[in-house]
Write a protein that holds these residues in place. Structure first.
Motif, mmCIF file in Angstrom:
data_model
loop_
_atom_site.group_PDB
_atom_site.id
_atom_site.type_symbol
_atom_site.label_atom_id
_atom_site.label_comp_id
_atom_site.label_asym_id
_atom_site.label_seq_id
_atom_site.Cartn_x
_atom_site.Cartn_y
_atom_site.Cartn_z
ATOM 1 N N VAL A 44 0.853 -1.188 0.000
ATOM 2 C CA VAL A 44 0.000 0.000 0.000
ATOM 3 C C VAL A 44 0.889 1.239 0.000
ATOM 4 C CG1 VAL A 44 -1.726 1.332 1.268
ATOM 5 C CG2 VAL A 44 -1.873 -1.164 1.206
ATOM 6 N N THR A 45 0.690 2.101 -0.977
ATOM 7 C CA THR A 45 1.423 3.363 -1.066
ATOM 8 C C THR A 45 0.421 4.513 -1.053
ATOM 9 O OG1 THR A 45 1.349 3.436 -3.491
ATOM 10 C CG2 THR A 45 3.197 2.244 -2.460
ATOM 11 N N ARG A 46 0.913 5.715 -0.788
ATOM 12 C CA ARG A 46 0.024 6.883 -0.793
ATOM 13 C C ARG A 46 -0.543 7.121 -2.191
ATOM 14 N NH1 ARG A 46 -0.348 10.105 3.621
ATOM 15 N NH2 ARG A 46 0.976 9.468 5.372
ATOM 16 N N GLU A 47 0.293 6.949 -3.189
ATOM 17 C CA GLU A 47 -0.181 7.116 -4.565
ATOM 18 C C GLU A 47 -1.220 6.055 -4.905
ATOM 19 O OE1 GLU A 47 1.556 7.192 -9.171
ATOM 20 O OE2 GLU A 47 2.903 6.866 -7.464
ATOM 21 N N ALA A 53 -9.046 5.475 -4.125
ATOM 22 C CA ALA A 53 -10.105 6.397 -3.705
ATOM 23 C C ALA A 53 -10.742 7.079 -4.907
ATOM 24 C CB ALA A 53 -9.535 7.434 -2.745
ATOM 25 N N GLY A 54 -9.926 7.405 -5.900
ATOM 26 C CA GLY A 54 -10.453 8.038 -7.095
ATOM 27 C C GLY A 54 -11.397 7.145 -7.882
ATOM 28 N N SER A 89 -2.121 5.028 7.398
ATOM 29 C CA SER A 89 -1.982 6.467 7.162
ATOM 30 C C SER A 89 -2.241 6.823 5.703
ATOM 31 C CB SER A 89 -0.569 6.906 7.566
ATOM 32 O OG SER A 89 -0.361 8.272 7.272
ATOM 33 N N ALA A 90 -1.730 6.004 4.789
ATOM 34 C CA ALA A 90 -1.938 6.270 3.364
ATOM 35 C C ALA A 90 -3.421 6.210 2.997
ATOM 36 C CB ALA A 90 -1.146 5.258 2.536
ATOM 37 N N ALA A 94 -6.078 9.392 1.925
ATOM 38 C CA ALA A 94 -6.886 9.347 0.703
ATOM 39 C C ALA A 94 -8.383 9.344 1.023
ATOM 40 C CB ALA A 94 -6.524 8.115 -0.119
ATOM 41 N N ARG A 95 -8.704 9.507 2.299
ATOM 42 C CA ARG A 95 -10.094 9.530 2.786
ATOM 43 C C ARG A 95 -10.794 8.189 2.621
ATOM 44 N NH1 ARG A 95 -12.401 15.629 1.272
ATOM 45 N NH2 ARG A 95 -10.730 16.751 2.373
#
Length: 357
Positions: A44-47, A53-54, A89-90, A94-95
């Motif tokens: 899992v990455t922030r990107e 999420a998108g 956290s990631a 990203a909500r």
């Protein structure tokens, strides 16, 4: 919509987007739909979280299992607390706030101290939900388990102690116990459903969804319609050949009988609320008062021990419900021991691999 099995986040982003786009073209997916995915926290990455999420993903389940380094080494899954924290956290950045953490008891090398610490660290991350599953050692079914030292596996008594410690620890953090193996914050939809008597359970687990149809897509996936179960090919070449030819990849199915539906309803009530309204279910399904006499006879030893209250109209587990729910439910399973699925809600042809303790 649920992405499960394996590690879906290993799919390249472009392919994931393409599949989601196809689903939106083929189905009318409402804006407030629950869109969940199972994730390996190591990937899992922030990107990646922003990409999910998108596409509408709003719930994620992370396979934590255990946070003790020694246990992780024995099961071959190294993911320190920092890795899980970063994944959480990631997702939150990203909500994607509907986060679930999966924990396990009965793993090799687990101790009362280590599982308490794992439960504390996991609870400290404040996920919306958590689950606590018993490890089933089935090396004849899962080849990767052949690397696990069986002598390091805890025995039945220790397994129960490990489960009890984990449950008590999670409870101390303010989570509501949901059914036999889930926990949720008091304001989570699963906890609200449990309190209101709306909790459901299908062959995938606990849910608030009351739909009678579940469409399984992909290799080995299982689906259910009001008529029964279907399963796709488990062999990649067979599945791919069917899809390429424009045919459904279904290779087996099971039509539900009236008895299947009634027994599934009894078992669902037991696993969701640790009791079953036999009188109400008999009336709803139009069967005689003695319909469950054979099943009730199987519960006589537990009734004599004081663990279960049994009558023709009602069954209620009064002692250690999380440990006994599956045992009590199995008394109503007409397929138990036959190697076939059916009334218990198991999928067609899916036999029990390991007895839970």
């Amino acid at each position: 919509m649920h992405w499960g099995g394996g590690t879906p986040n290993l799919l390249p982003p472009a392919e994931f987007s393409m599949i989601v786009g196809d689903l939106h073209r083929l189905f009318r997916i409402l804006p407030d739909a629950e869109h969940a995915i199972e994730l390996d926290p190591r990937h899992v990455t922030r990107e990646g979280a922003r990409h999910l999420a998108g596409l509408g993903v709003n719930r994620a389940s992370l396979g934590v299992q255990d946070l003790d380094p020694a246990v992780q080494a024995q099961i071959g899954r190294i993911q320190p607390l920092e890795v899980v924290e970063a994944a959480v956290s990631a997702l939150r950045s990203a909500r994607i706030d509907g986060i679930n953490l999966d924990l396990m008891y009965g793993l090799p090398g687990q101790t009362e101290t280590s599982i308490r610490r794992t439960a504390m660290m996991a609870s400290g991350l404040a996920p919306a939900r958590m689950s606590l599953f018993g490890y089933a050692h089935v090396p004849w079914f899962k080849a990767n388990q052949r690397l696990i030292d069986e002598s390091a596996l805890p025995g039945a008594t220790q397994r129960r102690q490990l489960a009890a410690i984990a449950r008590t620890t999670i409870d101390a953090f303010g989570y509501d116990a949901i059914g036999i193996d889930h926990f949720a914050r008091p304001d989570d939809s699963l906890a609200l459903a449990a309190r209101d008597g709306r909790l459901r359970r299908n062959f995938q687990g606990y849910t608030t969804d009351r739909a009678m149809t579940l469409i399984g897509l992909g290799l080995s996936s299982i689906g259910r319609t009001p008529a029964g179960y279907v399963q796709n090919a488990t062999d990649m070449s067979a599945w791919e050949s069917a899809i390429t030819a424009g045919r459904p990849a279904i290779v087996k199915g099971l039509r539900l009988t009236a008895d299947d539906r009634l027994r599934a309803a009894v078992i669902e009530q037991i696993l969701c609320s640790f009791k079953a309204d036999l009188a109400g279910l008999r009336a709803a399904h139009g069967v005689d008062v003695d319909y469950f006499d054979q099943s009730l006879a199987r519960l006589a030893p537990l009734a004599d021990f004081g663990s279960v209250e049994v009558s023709r109209d009602r069954v209620a587990i009064t002692h250690s419900p999380h440990e006994l729910a599956r045992v009590v439910a199995s008394a109503f399973d007409a397929y138990l021991g036959t190697g076939a699925g059916g009334g218990s809600g198991r999928a067609p042809g899916i036999a029990r691999h390991s007895v839970a303790t």
